[in-house]
Write an enzyme that holds these catalytic residues in place. Structure first.
Site, mmCIF file in Angstrom:
data_model
loop_
_atom_site.group_PDB
_atom_site.id
_atom_site.type_symbol
_atom_site.label_atom_id
_atom_site.label_comp_id
_atom_site.label_asym_id
_atom_site.label_seq_id
_atom_site.Cartn_x
_atom_site.Cartn_y
_atom_site.Cartn_z
ATOM 1 N NE ARG A 57 49.611 29.447 48.593
ATOM 2 C CZ ARG A 57 50.678 28.814 47.899
ATOM 3 N NH1 ARG A 57 50.948 27.229 47.225
ATOM 4 N NH2 ARG A 57 51.856 28.463 49.254
ATOM 5 C CE1 TYR A 109 35.379 43.449 33.146
ATOM 6 C CE2 TYR A 109 36.857 41.927 33.636
ATOM 7 C CZ TYR A 109 36.206 43.038 34.107
ATOM 8 O OH TYR A 109 37.352 43.807 34.736
ATOM 9 C CG ASP A 181 32.686 35.472 30.854
ATOM 10 O OD1 ASP A 181 31.716 35.356 32.111
ATOM 11 O OD2 ASP A 181 33.745 36.316 31.363
ATOM 12 C CE LYS A 206 31.217 41.229 38.183
ATOM 13 N NZ LYS A 206 32.025 42.781 38.330
HETATM 14 C C1 LIG Z 1 31.865 39.292 31.972
HETATM 15 C C2 LIG Z 1 32.763 39.318 32.942
HETATM 16 N N1 LIG Z 1 33.602 38.258 32.925
HETATM 17 C C3 LIG Z 1 34.635 38.317 33.666
HETATM 18 C C4 LIG Z 1 35.069 39.087 34.892
HETATM 19 C C5 LIG Z 1 35.831 39.880 36.082
HETATM 20 O O1 LIG Z 1 35.803 39.390 37.456
HETATM 21 P P1 LIG Z 1 36.002 39.703 38.324
HETATM 22 O O2 LIG Z 1 35.664 40.821 37.906
HETATM 23 O O3 LIG Z 1 35.498 39.080 39.588
HETATM 24 O O4 LIG Z 1 37.974 39.563 38.356
HETATM 25 C C6 LIG Z 1 33.753 40.003 34.517
HETATM 26 C C7 LIG Z 1 33.862 41.635 35.622
HETATM 27 O O5 LIG Z 1 32.633 42.363 35.579
HETATM 28 C C8 LIG Z 1 32.889 40.419 33.818
HETATM 29 O O6 LIG Z 1 32.532 41.229 33.812
#
Ligand SMILES: Cc1ncc(COP(=O)(O)O)c(C=O)c1O
Length: 382
Positions: A57, A109, A181, A206
């Site tokens: 961890r 998101y 992000d 992704k």
């Molecule tokens: C733009 C964006 N940020 C963050 C996330 C969150 O990622 P995770 O599903 O890996 O927690 C997503 C998930 O779809 C996303 O599309």
């Protein structure tokens, strides 16, 4: 090791993506890195680490390789890997002092908005939702206690584009940080730290993983300073760490990221241009289109426009949902960034409280031949 790191510092993105964190295994000279699954590492009688690791961890060798790669490809001083994009986002936000105010994009998101609404009060944080693509509107909401501007560009699912340089200047002028992000763009197409951002978050689930088979999140930091230390400490204590196997899979995905993003981008452009001229389609949200309000800014800060787009059907919600059921090559599924093309009725995926227009479909354009994708859409729209 020092030598290759020094040489890589002068290399282009494609080379970094293939070679950063890819030193041959010192024990065997294997080029494909080993996966170290051990949760614990032998230490000296006084507890001192023998090779820099003590407990999974806190850190482990496979994760260190991934973090070396993540820092290199995002033009960062250091990076941290997490169990998911949300674990990464939450760790950064949980590292802020009580009383801090955060500006969150109103269209980003949806789970980040849920985090702000449901968890910030418990953590002593305050927030406002803002149109992050409108710098004046953001400026009007900055307070003396604002510590983070959280931008998402392109945004999910409306594909809005934020002016990263202008937001960084605004944040720094008020003693705040810009955190971006960058999931939709990936470091292959946009590196926010080069525009002044203090940290960049990616859902590695992704494009970085790239094959819809691994979950992870990353944060890359402009400096290995106080923010990095605080977020690393939060990860160690709260425990949102990535597994060694997931780190290994994502590292493998990063090796082909540049090549995949080129094809995702050119396929998405072809699909967007087809949809934009179709009479059943009201509007296509894709920043490569000159009609997109953020097109000029996107051209400045992205080297290509990625594989994500959304579009709205003229005849509303039911027609949009019905369309997804008629497609053969596109699969009805959430998530994005894998080799296969996906489509979803985004408001349904986000659930109650969604602010996404009801006639909107979100598309993750994959690596199939663009003619097959367009034929599939043409017959479904038919
Ligand atoms: C733009 C964006 N940020 C963050 C996330 C969150 O990622 P995770 O599903 O890996 O927690 C997503 C998930 O779809 C996303 O599309």
């Amino acid at each position: 090791m020092i030598c290759i790191t020094f040489i890589l510092a002068r290399m282009k993105f494609e080379t970094l993506a293939v070679h950063a964190g890819a030193e041959p295994d010192p024990a065997t000279a294997a080029l494909a890195p080993p996966i170290h699954l051990s949760t614990t590492f032998q230490h000296a009688p006084d507890g001192a680490a023998l090779h820099g690791f003590t407990y999974v961890r806190d850190g482990n060798p496979t994760q260190s390789r991934l973090e070396e790669s993540l820092a290199a490809i995002d033009s960062a001083a250091a990076a941290l890997a997490f169990a998911s994009g949300m674990a990464a986002s939450a760790a950064l936000l949980q590292s802020l002092p009580r009383g801090a105010h955060v500006l969150i994009p109103e269209d980003g998101y949806y789970a980040v908005r849920a985090l702000a609404r449901d968890y910030f009060p418990r953590w002593g944080l305050e927030h406002d939702l803002v149109p992050m693509d409108d710098v004046d509107a953001v400026r009007a909401k900055v307070r003396d206690t604002t510590r983070v501007l959280w931008a998402e560009s392109p945004s999910n699912p409306l594909m809005k584009i934020c002016d990263l340089g202008a937001l960084a200047e605004l944040a720094h002028g008020r003693g705040a940080m810009l955190v971006v992000d960058g999931t939709f763009a990936t470091p292959a197409l946009q590196r926010p730290i080069e525009f002044g951002a203090d940290a960049v978050m990616h859902s590695m689930t992704k494009y970085l993983g790239g094959h819809s088979d691994v979950q992870g999140g990353s944060i890359a930091f402009k400096e290995r300073g106080a923010l990095f230390e605080a977020v690393e400490q939060t990860r160690t204590i709260v425990g949102g760490v990535a597994s060694p196997f997931n780190c290994w899979l994502i590292l493998r995905g990063i090796r082909s990221l540049a090549a995949r993003m080129r094809v995702h981008s050119s396929n998405a452009r072809a699909v967007a241009e087809f949809l934009a001229q179709h009479p059943a389609v009201e509007v296509v949200h894709y920043p490569a289109l000159p009609s997109h309000p953020g097109h000029q800014i996107a051209k400045r800060q992205m080297s290509d426009f990625s594989g994500m787009l959304s579009f709205r059907m003229k005849s509303g919600r039911e027609a949009a949902i019905a369309l997804t059921g008629k497609l053969n090559v596109f699969k009805c599924a959430t998530s994005l960034g894998g080799v296969e093309s996906l489509i979803e009725h985004r408001a349904s995926s986000e659930g109650p409280g969604s602010t996404t227009p009801e006639n909107l479909l979100r598309v993750s354009v994959g690596l199939e031949h663009p003619d097959d994708l367009i034929d599939d859409l043409r017959q479904a729209l038919g």
